[in-house]
Design a protein around this motif. Structure first.
Motif, mmCIF file in Angstrom:
data_model
loop_
_atom_site.group_PDB
_atom_site.id
_atom_site.type_symbol
_atom_site.label_atom_id
_atom_site.label_comp_id
_atom_site.label_asym_id
_atom_site.label_seq_id
_atom_site.Cartn_x
_atom_site.Cartn_y
_atom_site.Cartn_z
ATOM 1 N N ASN A 4 6.256 15.838 -2.411
ATOM 2 C CA ASN A 4 5.364 14.790 -2.282
ATOM 3 C C ASN A 4 5.040 14.925 -0.392
ATOM 4 O O ASN A 4 3.885 14.839 0.287
ATOM 5 C CB ASN A 4 5.796 13.495 -2.133
ATOM 6 C CG ASN A 4 5.306 13.147 -3.730
ATOM 7 O OD1 ASN A 4 4.401 13.170 -4.090
ATOM 8 N ND2 ASN A 4 6.036 12.335 -4.226
ATOM 9 N N ASP A 5 6.141 15.336 0.468
ATOM 10 C CA ASP A 5 5.923 15.324 1.894
ATOM 11 C C ASP A 5 4.802 16.220 2.289
ATOM 12 O O ASP A 5 4.423 16.524 3.398
ATOM 13 C CB ASP A 5 7.319 15.585 2.428
ATOM 14 C CG ASP A 5 8.606 14.701 1.946
ATOM 15 O OD1 ASP A 5 9.492 15.077 2.120
ATOM 16 O OD2 ASP A 5 7.984 13.495 1.530
ATOM 17 N N ARG A 60 6.580 5.398 5.684
ATOM 18 C CA ARG A 60 7.104 6.315 4.462
ATOM 19 C C ARG A 60 8.265 5.315 3.997
ATOM 20 O O ARG A 60 8.622 5.343 2.955
ATOM 21 C CB ARG A 60 7.534 7.514 5.092
ATOM 22 C CG ARG A 60 8.293 8.514 4.086
ATOM 23 C CD ARG A 60 8.747 9.695 4.582
ATOM 24 N NE ARG A 60 7.348 10.362 5.233
ATOM 25 C CZ ARG A 60 6.568 10.998 4.484
ATOM 26 N NH1 ARG A 60 6.720 11.378 3.144
ATOM 27 N NH2 ARG A 60 5.704 11.800 5.057
ATOM 28 N N GLN A 61 9.215 4.731 4.911
ATOM 29 C CA GLN A 61 10.228 3.943 4.776
ATOM 30 C C GLN A 61 9.843 2.701 3.704
ATOM 31 O O GLN A 61 10.596 2.136 2.904
ATOM 32 C CB GLN A 61 11.146 3.644 5.918
ATOM 33 C CG GLN A 61 11.858 4.665 6.493
ATOM 34 C CD GLN A 61 12.927 4.227 7.204
ATOM 35 O OE1 GLN A 61 13.698 3.179 6.972
ATOM 36 N NE2 GLN A 61 13.094 4.884 8.341
ATOM 37 N N ASP A 64 8.937 3.751 0.085
ATOM 38 C CA ASP A 64 10.006 4.220 -0.515
ATOM 39 C C ASP A 64 10.724 3.085 -0.952
ATOM 40 O O ASP A 64 11.392 2.830 -2.036
ATOM 41 C CB ASP A 64 11.149 5.128 0.190
ATOM 42 C CG ASP A 64 10.338 6.520 0.106
ATOM 43 O OD1 ASP A 64 9.497 6.905 -0.595
ATOM 44 O OD2 ASP A 64 10.834 7.283 1.232
ATOM 45 N N ARG A 65 10.964 1.973 0.014
ATOM 46 C CA ARG A 65 11.498 0.713 -0.383
ATOM 47 C C ARG A 65 10.787 0.049 -1.517
ATOM 48 O O ARG A 65 11.494 -0.385 -2.574
ATOM 49 C CB ARG A 65 11.885 -0.169 0.869
ATOM 50 C CG ARG A 65 12.430 -1.347 0.355
ATOM 51 C CD ARG A 65 12.804 -2.392 1.451
ATOM 52 N NE ARG A 65 13.646 -3.543 1.399
ATOM 53 C CZ ARG A 65 14.785 -3.836 0.739
ATOM 54 N NH1 ARG A 65 15.441 -2.677 0.485
ATOM 55 N NH2 ARG A 65 14.949 -4.886 0.354
ATOM 56 N N MET A 67 9.032 0.859 -3.797
ATOM 57 C CA MET A 67 8.925 1.520 -4.812
ATOM 58 C C MET A 67 10.196 1.519 -5.708
ATOM 59 O O MET A 67 10.081 1.796 -7.100
ATOM 60 C CB MET A 67 8.347 3.169 -4.971
ATOM 61 C CG MET A 67 6.929 3.095 -4.561
ATOM 62 S SD MET A 67 6.247 4.862 -4.713
ATOM 63 C CE MET A 67 6.179 5.032 -6.239
ATOM 64 N N GLN A 68 11.398 0.981 -5.191
ATOM 65 C CA GLN A 68 12.531 0.718 -5.638
ATOM 66 C C GLN A 68 12.807 -0.826 -6.006
ATOM 67 O O GLN A 68 13.863 -1.037 -6.767
ATOM 68 C CB GLN A 68 13.575 1.162 -4.692
ATOM 69 C CG GLN A 68 13.698 2.635 -4.362
ATOM 70 C CD GLN A 68 14.502 2.953 -3.302
ATOM 71 O OE1 GLN A 68 15.320 1.919 -2.729
ATOM 72 N NE2 GLN A 68 14.486 4.304 -2.777
ATOM 73 N N TYR A 72 7.413 -3.398 -7.675
ATOM 74 C CA TYR A 72 6.414 -2.305 -7.908
ATOM 75 C C TYR A 72 6.487 -2.518 -9.661
ATOM 76 O O TYR A 72 5.491 -1.967 -10.025
ATOM 77 C CB TYR A 72 7.222 -1.229 -7.771
ATOM 78 C CG TYR A 72 6.708 0.248 -8.008
ATOM 79 C CD1 TYR A 72 5.639 1.017 -7.440
ATOM 80 C CD2 TYR A 72 7.063 0.814 -9.209
ATOM 81 C CE1 TYR A 72 4.923 1.911 -8.040
ATOM 82 C CE2 TYR A 72 6.521 2.037 -9.762
ATOM 83 C CZ TYR A 72 5.627 2.478 -8.853
ATOM 84 O OH TYR A 72 4.877 3.640 -9.487
ATOM 85 N N GLN A 329 4.705 7.875 -10.814
ATOM 86 C CA GLN A 329 5.273 7.413 -9.600
ATOM 87 C C GLN A 329 5.133 8.665 -8.310
ATOM 88 O O GLN A 329 4.683 8.059 -7.278
ATOM 89 C CB GLN A 329 6.945 7.336 -9.887
ATOM 90 C CG GLN A 329 7.231 6.133 -10.399
ATOM 91 C CD GLN A 329 6.769 5.970 -11.767
ATOM 92 O OE1 GLN A 329 6.791 6.850 -12.511
ATOM 93 N NE2 GLN A 329 6.088 4.789 -11.980
ATOM 94 N N ARG A 330 5.199 9.908 -8.631
ATOM 95 C CA ARG A 330 4.796 10.928 -7.834
ATOM 96 C C ARG A 330 3.031 10.625 -7.379
ATOM 97 O O ARG A 330 2.982 10.658 -6.081
ATOM 98 C CB ARG A 330 4.907 12.177 -8.265
ATOM 99 C CG ARG A 330 4.386 13.268 -7.547
ATOM 100 C CD ARG A 330 4.915 14.708 -8.185
ATOM 101 N NE ARG A 330 4.084 15.806 -7.457
ATOM 102 C CZ ARG A 330 4.783 16.472 -6.476
ATOM 103 N NH1 ARG A 330 5.994 16.303 -6.294
ATOM 104 N NH2 ARG A 330 3.888 17.488 -5.886
ATOM 105 N N ARG A 333 2.814 7.314 -5.069
ATOM 106 C CA ARG A 333 3.491 7.412 -3.714
ATOM 107 C C ARG A 333 2.623 8.545 -2.772
ATOM 108 O O ARG A 333 2.546 8.287 -1.559
ATOM 109 C CB ARG A 333 4.920 8.014 -4.047
ATOM 110 C CG ARG A 333 5.519 8.238 -2.457
ATOM 111 C CD ARG A 333 7.073 8.711 -2.811
ATOM 112 N NE ARG A 333 7.709 8.653 -1.551
ATOM 113 C CZ ARG A 333 7.965 9.774 -0.759
ATOM 114 N NH1 ARG A 333 7.274 10.785 -0.926
ATOM 115 N NH2 ARG A 333 8.545 9.796 0.367
#
Length: 514
Positions: A4-5, A60-61, A64-65, A67-68, A72, A329-330, A333
């Protein structure tokens, strides 16, 4: 790329002459990201955490947070529910199935297969059948809703004649899709979905020809009818057996024929390597959910006469989604981390902003009923009532409670559509409903109003109010207006604070994602 990056979603080719907007200001503390991924606004604790991060890594952080978090899962479940069962958005079995599927990170092709197969199973997965069950008695609805919601194609206009405006769609497409569902019926005793062992769809063409529909997908690909040949007596016995299952509440058998047209439909859709309607539809709908407008608009018009605003990007995303096994999810994101998603909603170049499909400026969108209900509950409480960032287990419990509490509010808010405006019912609700007073505007110690009453001084209380409700500090003119309002009746500042909070909650800035 497999990462993804390295997604190049920020390099979207815009219309000639369009200047891209700036990134969103940090003053909103990622509010659109919270609403897009978590279905709610941030808490004060989350705001402090976000602002403490290095600016280059904040988004970005944050993504990611979020989605955990359980937020979400709930929010993605809610969107799928609103999309797939719009007329029955409170079906507990379907919502339980979707939440189970999202939490277990099932890919989109798996969810699609489970919904269309509608197998009789126990546990939360039994709710997958509700998409078919809710439409099974209206064959036209089941046919077209499946085409619209899973493939982005509205073929209803091709029922009586070939589509008058879209040459892609013929009567053969409508009735070819209908053939996959024509044998489907509900069993009375078990309240499940089954399929007859035989049956056909016939239709009259414009020229008056009586024609049998083939099992044909939207691409034109046909699957052969492998229905076993039956003698007259055997056919009569099976017809009687199906009639009993459909109408007799004492018959509990689950009848599974050898040839299952709905299963064939799923296989055809997933092996479509030409038009890839299935993949392109979920990409387009996810893009529209997060950015306000799809790469193809409207979302039920994926055909040759309505090309994508950014065809190379659409093709790239389609290849990536299929290559990575329909990983939602991919996809989500990648979109949220793109430069396109980070556009500011403020346009400062030229007299008018470019059209929405240029994605040069962020669109302002109304919150869904569940986003609004959850956000109201978040901001009305004392910020210290919400768990800290290092207590994920407690937050999971509280977010589950928050979702349950929101259930009591969502029916009072309108599901936004194109050109949404606040309705009279919602305006009256905020003006007169006891729940607004009793649940949002209490001045007890566990509520925001109680916290404001203990502020060190009036200005810090106003700043706390703005940061909590609108996720930004007040502008100087807002600060002056709020001070003037509170000084209007110094002997009754508690009532003035309540009215000030109400004005922010009922105002347009809180009601919209921007």
């Amino acid at each position: 790329s497999g990462s993804n990056d390295s997604l190049l979603l920020g390099v979207i080719s815009t219309k000639p002459g369009v200047v891209l907007g700036d990134n969103r200001p940090t003053g909103t503390v990622g509010r659109p990201v919270f609403l897009g991924l978590a279905g709610r606004v941030p808490t004060a604790t989350e705001r402090k955490w976000f602002m403490s991060l290095p600016e280059a890594e904040r988004r970005r952080q944050l993504v990611d947070r979020l989605m955990q978090l359980p937020d979400y899962d709930f929010h993605l479940r809610n969107w799928l529910d609103e999309t797939l069962l719009p007329n029955q958005r409170f079906d507990d079995d379907f919502r339980a199935y979707l939440l189970t599927a999202v939490r277990s990170r099932r890919n989109w092709d798996t969810i699609f297969r489970e919904i269309i197969r509608a197998n009789a199973v126990d546990g939360p997965d039994k709710g997958a059948s509700k998409f078919v069950m809710s439409r099974v008695r209206e064959l036209d609805d089941l046919t077209n809703d499946t085409a619209v919601l899973f493939f982005g194609v509205n073929i209803s206009c091709a029922k009586c004649h070939d589509h008058p405006l879209v040459p892609d769609w013929k009567q053969d497409h409508f009735y070819g899709m209908q053939a996959f569902f024509s044998r489907t019926y509900p069993t009375r005793k078990t309240n499940t979905i089954s399929e007859r062992p035989f049956g056909e769809v016939r239709f009259a063409t414009v020229s008056g020809e009586d024609k049998k529909a083939a099992f044909m997908f939207l691409t034109g690909e046909i699957v052969g009818d492998r229905t076993p040949q039956l003698g007259e007596e055997e056919r009569k016995q099976l017809e009687e057996r199906v009639r009993q299952l459909e109408n007799d509440d004492t018959e509990a058998e689950i009848f599974v024929p050898e040839f299952r047209p709905r299963e064939e439909l799923v296989d055809l859709a997933l092996r479509d390597s030409k038009d890839r309607f299935f993949a392109r539809n979920i990409i387009n709908r996810t893009w529209a959910r997060l950015l306000g407008t799809g790469l193809v608009d409207p979302p039920d018009q994926l055909h040759s006469g309505n090309p994508s605003s950014h065809p190379q990007l659409f093709d790239w995303l389609t290849n990536d989604l299929v290559t990575h096994g329909y990983d939602l999810q991919r996809l989500i994101r990648a979109i949220v981390l793109s430069a396109a998603y980070a556009r500011s909603g403020e346009w400062t170049t030229g007299s008018e902003p470019p059209p929405a499909p240029a994605f040069a400026v962020a669109q302002t969108r109304a919150l869904t009923p569940r986003q609004l209900a959850a956000s109201l509950q978040i901001v009305a409480r004392d910020p210290d009532q919400w768990p800290t960032m290092d207590n994920p287990d407690e937050w999971t419990k509280r977010r589950t409670d928050l979702e349950n509490q929101a259930n009591g509010w969502v029916r009072d808010f309108e599901q936004p559509s194109e050109n949404f405006q606040i309705g009279v019912d919602e305006a009256l609700f905020f003006n007169n409903n006891d729940r607004v007073q009793n649940e949002l505007l209490r001045d007890s110690d566990d509520q925001l109003l109680g916290r404001l009453a203990k502020a060190d001084d009036q200005q810090s209380g106003i700043e706390q109010l703005w940061l909590t409700v609108l996720n930004r500090p007040p502008e100087p003119e807002e600060l002056n207006a709020a001070n003037s309002w509170l000084e209007r009746t110094p002997e009754n500042r508690s009532a003035s604070r309540r009215q000030l909070l109400w004005a922010l909650l009922a105002g347009p800035e809180f009601r919209f994602n921007h």
